[in-house]
Design a protein around this motif. Structure first.
Motif, short mmCIF file in Angstrom:
data_model
loop_
_atom_site.label_atom_id
_atom_site.label_comp_id
_atom_site.label_asym_id
_atom_site.label_seq_id
_atom_site.Cartn_x
_atom_site.Cartn_y
_atom_site.Cartn_z
N UNK A 228 0.84 -1.19 0.00
CA UNK A 228 0.00 0.00 0.00
C UNK A 228 0.88 1.24 0.00
N UNK A 229 0.60 2.17 -0.91
CA UNK A 229 1.40 3.38 -1.00
C UNK A 229 0.99 4.35 0.09
N UNK A 230 1.95 5.13 0.57
CA UNK A 230 1.66 6.13 1.60
C UNK A 230 0.65 7.13 1.06
N UNK A 231 -0.31 7.47 1.89
CA UNK A 231 -1.38 8.37 1.44
C UNK A 231 -1.78 9.27 2.60
N UNK A 232 -1.84 10.55 2.34
CA UNK A 232 -2.33 11.52 3.31
C UNK A 232 -3.76 11.88 2.92
N UNK A 233 -4.68 11.64 3.80
CA UNK A 233 -6.10 11.84 3.45
C UNK A 233 -6.47 13.31 3.58
N UNK A 234 -5.84 14.13 2.74
CA UNK A 234 -6.08 15.58 2.72
C UNK A 234 -6.35 15.99 1.28
N UNK A 235 -7.08 17.07 1.13
CA UNK A 235 -7.47 17.58 -0.19
C UNK A 235 -6.43 18.58 -0.69
N UNK B 20 3.87 25.28 -2.54
CA UNK B 20 5.21 24.83 -2.16
C UNK B 20 5.19 24.09 -0.82
N UNK B 21 4.43 24.63 0.13
CA UNK B 21 4.35 23.97 1.45
C UNK B 21 3.70 22.60 1.32
N UNK B 22 2.67 22.50 0.48
CA UNK B 22 1.97 21.22 0.29
C UNK B 22 2.90 20.21 -0.37
N UNK B 23 3.69 20.66 -1.36
CA UNK B 23 4.63 19.78 -2.04
C UNK B 23 5.67 19.24 -1.06
N UNK B 24 6.18 20.12 -0.19
CA UNK B 24 7.17 19.67 0.81
C UNK B 24 6.55 18.68 1.79
N UNK B 25 5.33 18.95 2.22
CA UNK B 25 4.68 18.06 3.20
C UNK B 25 4.44 16.68 2.62
N UNK B 26 4.22 16.59 1.32
CA UNK B 26 4.00 15.29 0.67
C UNK B 26 5.30 14.62 0.27
N UNK C 135 4.04 10.80 -1.33
CA UNK C 135 2.79 10.59 -0.61
C UNK C 135 1.62 11.10 -1.45
N UNK C 136 0.56 10.27 -1.46
CA UNK C 136 -0.62 10.64 -2.22
C UNK C 136 -1.53 11.58 -1.45
N UNK C 137 -2.55 12.10 -2.15
CA UNK C 137 -3.52 13.01 -1.54
C UNK C 137 -4.76 13.04 -2.41
N UNK C 138 -5.78 13.76 -1.95
CA UNK C 138 -7.04 13.87 -2.67
C UNK C 138 -7.03 15.08 -3.62
N UNK C 139 -7.69 14.89 -4.75
CA UNK C 139 -7.91 15.99 -5.69
C UNK C 139 -9.35 15.97 -6.15
#
Length: 769
Positions: free
Chosen positions: A564-571, A627-633, A638-642
């Protein structure tokens, strides 16, 4: 996670064990007597017995077939004992002496050379030298005779096809078949030391595999394990990968002392709290558990075997019927209002935790499933004499707790809850008095205390007096739901218990299981999944209930590495406009023949979408957020929601109807379905639905009886009927990641109106091809 059920070893590691190894003897006996066996040395064992009747007889058993250990760990079956010579030293006290008429006999059960079933009775004294209470015994199974007097009564034994053999242990006043009580209970013991088995049949293969530690803990119970040595029981727990604390139910049928009265035998404190065999077993169990690094949680319930329980201790319905469980023989539920019954439980709790304390264990004590019993027809058992007195002498009679209740009836349930909470508090206080610093835990059985058909019953059986911090740990059990895979009921029950009592997950334990009957071993799949769900919820410990059933059915649990790939459940933090670029892509292999004909093969089952969300960046604040979101992922790590600006709902536009998308057809059994959206004949798995947007219908009728699990998995409370159409409506996000390891944004070009390129790519989840 992973699990399997083993009926036999399949190439796993084996070792050897001496036939007649002390750890693998068992005991058996009729009620009301009691016996236990423990190992005392590599070649020694001790049996403790308590006799109540003249006809009581215990057997110390060696079985040719290992029916007790887990199949991974069992010793090999070998029914031919003719190549074995057994010797040991016998010492005893309180038993009929070896040289007496009733002295110990080795009964050998099997078949003769012609295959006919029969038994032989070998008097040990015929093969002993010494005295009746201290002798050396030697038996050559190739040349041994049954019979009382030798050689005149010799009955030659053919030991080539033996099922089991057992040594009979009786009191000096033994009279076969005599059920009259002895003048006083007789406590006795026998020790077999220097046990040696020689000859070509002296060694057996035995399973010696060790499962890796896997993060689950194990529960067990004395009522199911009293016949085994603690060494054997703990060997199974250790080799099967269980660590941490063992939750040990002390039982309801084998720990008490008894006194003869009115033709029966009733619980007694005469001479002590625990009977001698039980105390000896548990001392050995606690010491061995401590040596292996286990903790012990001592579990004591509010029930006792009915045939030995004092009548005024029992909970009763309004018509006087006692509260009996469905076990055979039944147990009786003790009244929280009866001072004698509750005082007895406090004495039992003190006795067990003292054993743990003296073994050097941190004392942990569980109040196990305390409740007011409810009859099958809904009548609560609130009306024993002590309870009625506590409720004012004439409490209202509740005919059915599943029917609408009056104010007086709900008030009675509240008072019953207060009384139950007071009794558990007193029990915990007694434990703390016996062992300063003891941790106290409460086990609640959710399907009963949160009966959906009796919503007011929680007033009595999940009382507010149990609210945090009444206990250090809240333990939740739901085996009716876990064994059938009803995760929706579990989720609702856990949420209700948390809301009512206030214990966060880190102050909870979860119990998954158990399988009552061997023919239902298929339930382990759902139990294993429920255990993993408990761990994922973040509880402090998850227990499998229980070790005897684990051993019987060959259940194994093992942790697996997942892909399972790392995923942050954030939009994604920036709103996308219609100018965002959306590019569905497929993978198609096309082969063109010399004549121009094509053969096309779709490598993927559905399209994967690429996005460029750069046009959504509209300000310097957007750049900073990006930029902050890119660094956090960590970039693409890490994946995220779109939220796809062109495709985000099951229907047209933003509308959601429970009949938008077909997701399955009922078969009367299945309760799990996957959210999906159809594009013609192509099906797209929806793994990131928007919280609160999901609507479900069965045959066009909307239902709220479902739970949404991870990655768009849907769990219905009840299985849809055969052929019923299951449909869903929802809004959804797309799981994506950054497509590149770097992100370049230039202020000058941005101020000049040139949008940066921010490529994203859809992530496959939920088993999509």
């Amino acid at each position: 996670m992973g699990y399997s059920l083993m009926a036999a070893r399949a190439g796993q590691r084996e070792g050897v064990v001496s036939r007649f190894d002390p750890a693998f003897w068992t005991v058996n006996f009729p009620r009301p007597m009691m016996a236990s066996v423990v190992t005392t040395a590599p070649g020694g064992l001790r049996v403790d017995c308590t006799f109540y009747r003249k006809g009581d007889l215990a057997g110390l058993i060696w079985a040719a077939e290992d029916a007790d250990d887990h199949p991974l760990l069992a010793y090999a079956t070998d029914r031919d004992f003719r190549g074995c010579r057994l010797s040991f030293r016998w010492r005893s006290s309180g038993l009929a002496a070896l040289d007496s008429v009733a002295g110990a006999v080795l009964t050998i059960e099997g078949r003769d050379q012609g295959g006919a079933a029969r038994s032989w009775y070998v008097r040990l004294w015929n093969y002993a030298s010494g005295t009746g209470e201290d002798a050396a015994v030697a038996i050559d199974f190739a040349n041994v005779d049954g019979g009382y007097l030798l050689p005149g009564e010799a009955d030659p034994v053919w030991a080539g096809d033996v099922d089991r053999m057992f040594v009979s242990l009786v009191s000096p006043d033994y009279a076969e078949g005599d059920e009259n009580a002895l003048v006083a209970p007789v406590e006795a013991w026998a020790e077999l030391t220097e046990i040696v088995c020689e000859g070509p049949g002296a060694v057996l293969a035995i399973g010696d595999g060790v499962m890796p530690e896997h993060g689950l803990s194990i529960a067990t119970g004395y009522d199911d394990s009293y016949h085994m040595t603690p060494e054997r029981l703990l060997r199974n727990a250790l080799h099967l990968g269980y660590r941490g604390s063992i939750n040990h139910y002390v039982g309801m049928s084998h720990y008490f002392r008894l006194e003869a009265l009115y033709g029966g035998y009733y619980i007694s404190l005469a001479g002590g709290v625990l009977n001698a065999p039980c105390a000896a077993w548990h001392r050995d169990f606690a010491e061995r558990a401590a040596a292996l690094g286990y903790g012990l949680i001592w579990s004591l319930s509010y029930e006792l075997l009915d045939q030995h329980c004092w009548n005024d201790w029992k909970q009763r319905a309004a018509d006087g019927s006692p509260a009996h469980t469905g076990w055979q023989p039944p147990s009786a539920l003790l009244s929280p209002a009866h001072d004698g019954a509750m005082g007895y439980l406090r004495s039992v709790a003190r006795a067990f935790v003292a054993i743990g304390r003296d073994a050097g264990l941190a004392v942990r004590f569980q109040v196990g499933e305390p409740w007011w019993w409810v009859m099958a027809d809904g009548r609560p058992c609130l009306y024993d004499a002590a309870a009625k007195a506590a409720f004012g002498g004439d409490p209202p009679v509740i005919a059915n707790v599943r029917a609408p209740l009056s104010q007086a009836e709900t008030d009675l349930l509240d008072r019953a809850g207060e009384l139950l909470a007071a009794s558990t508090a007193a029990l915990c206080d007694a434990v703390r008095e016996e062992a300063s610093g003891a941790e106290v835990l409460l086990l609640a059985y959710l399907p009963t205390v949160l009966d959906a058909q009796a919503p007011e019953l929680k007033r009595a059986n999940l009382p507010l007096g149990w609210q945090r911090p009444a206990f250090d740990i809240l333990q939740l059990e739901d085996y009716d739901w876990a064994a059938t895979g009803n995760g929706a009921a579990t989720a609702r029950g856990v949420a209700a218990a948390e809301a009512r009592l206030g214990y966060p997950p880190q102050e909870q334990h979860y119990f998954s299981g158990f399988v009552l009957r061997a023919e239902d071993a298929g339930q382990w799949r759902a139990i294993d999944a429920a255990a993993e769900a408990g761990r994922a919820r973040g509880v402090a410990a998850t227990f499998v209930w229980a070790l005897p059933q684990v051993m019987r059915d060959g259940y194994l649990h093992f942790d697996e590495e997942t892909d399972v790939q790392a995923f942050d459940d954030v939009l994604f933090p920036l709103a996308l406009g219609r100018e965002a670029e959306v590019a569905p892509e497929v993978s198609t292999a096309i082969v063109t023949s010399a004549g121009g004909a094509e053969k096309r093969n779709a490598d993927w089952s559905s399209a994967r979408t690429r996005y460029d969300v750069g046009p959504g960046v509209r300000s310097e604040e957007d750049i900073a957020a990006l930029l902050a979101f890119f660094r956090a992922r960590l970039g693409p790590a890490r994946g995220f929601r779109l939220r796809d600006p062109f495709d985000w709902a099951s229907g047209d536009g933003d509308a959601v109807s429970p009949t938008d998308q077909p997701i399955g057809t009922g078969d009367g059994v299945a309760v799990r379905f996957m959210l999906a959206k159809r594009y013609g004949e192509t099906v797209r798995r929806i793994t990131r639905p928007v919280a609160g947007s999901v609507r479900i219908a069965v045959d066009g009728i909307e239902t709220h009886g479902f739970t949404l699990e991870s990655e768009g998995r849907l769990l219905l409370d009840d299985p849809p009927g055969e052929g019923a159409a299951v449909t869903a409506g929802f809004r959804f996000d797309v799981p994506v990641r950054f497509a590149e390891d770097s992100l370049s944004v230039n202020r000058a070009t941005f101020m000049a109106g040139a949008a940066p390129s921010v490529p994203l790519i859809e992530i496959r989840e939920g088993g999509d091809g």
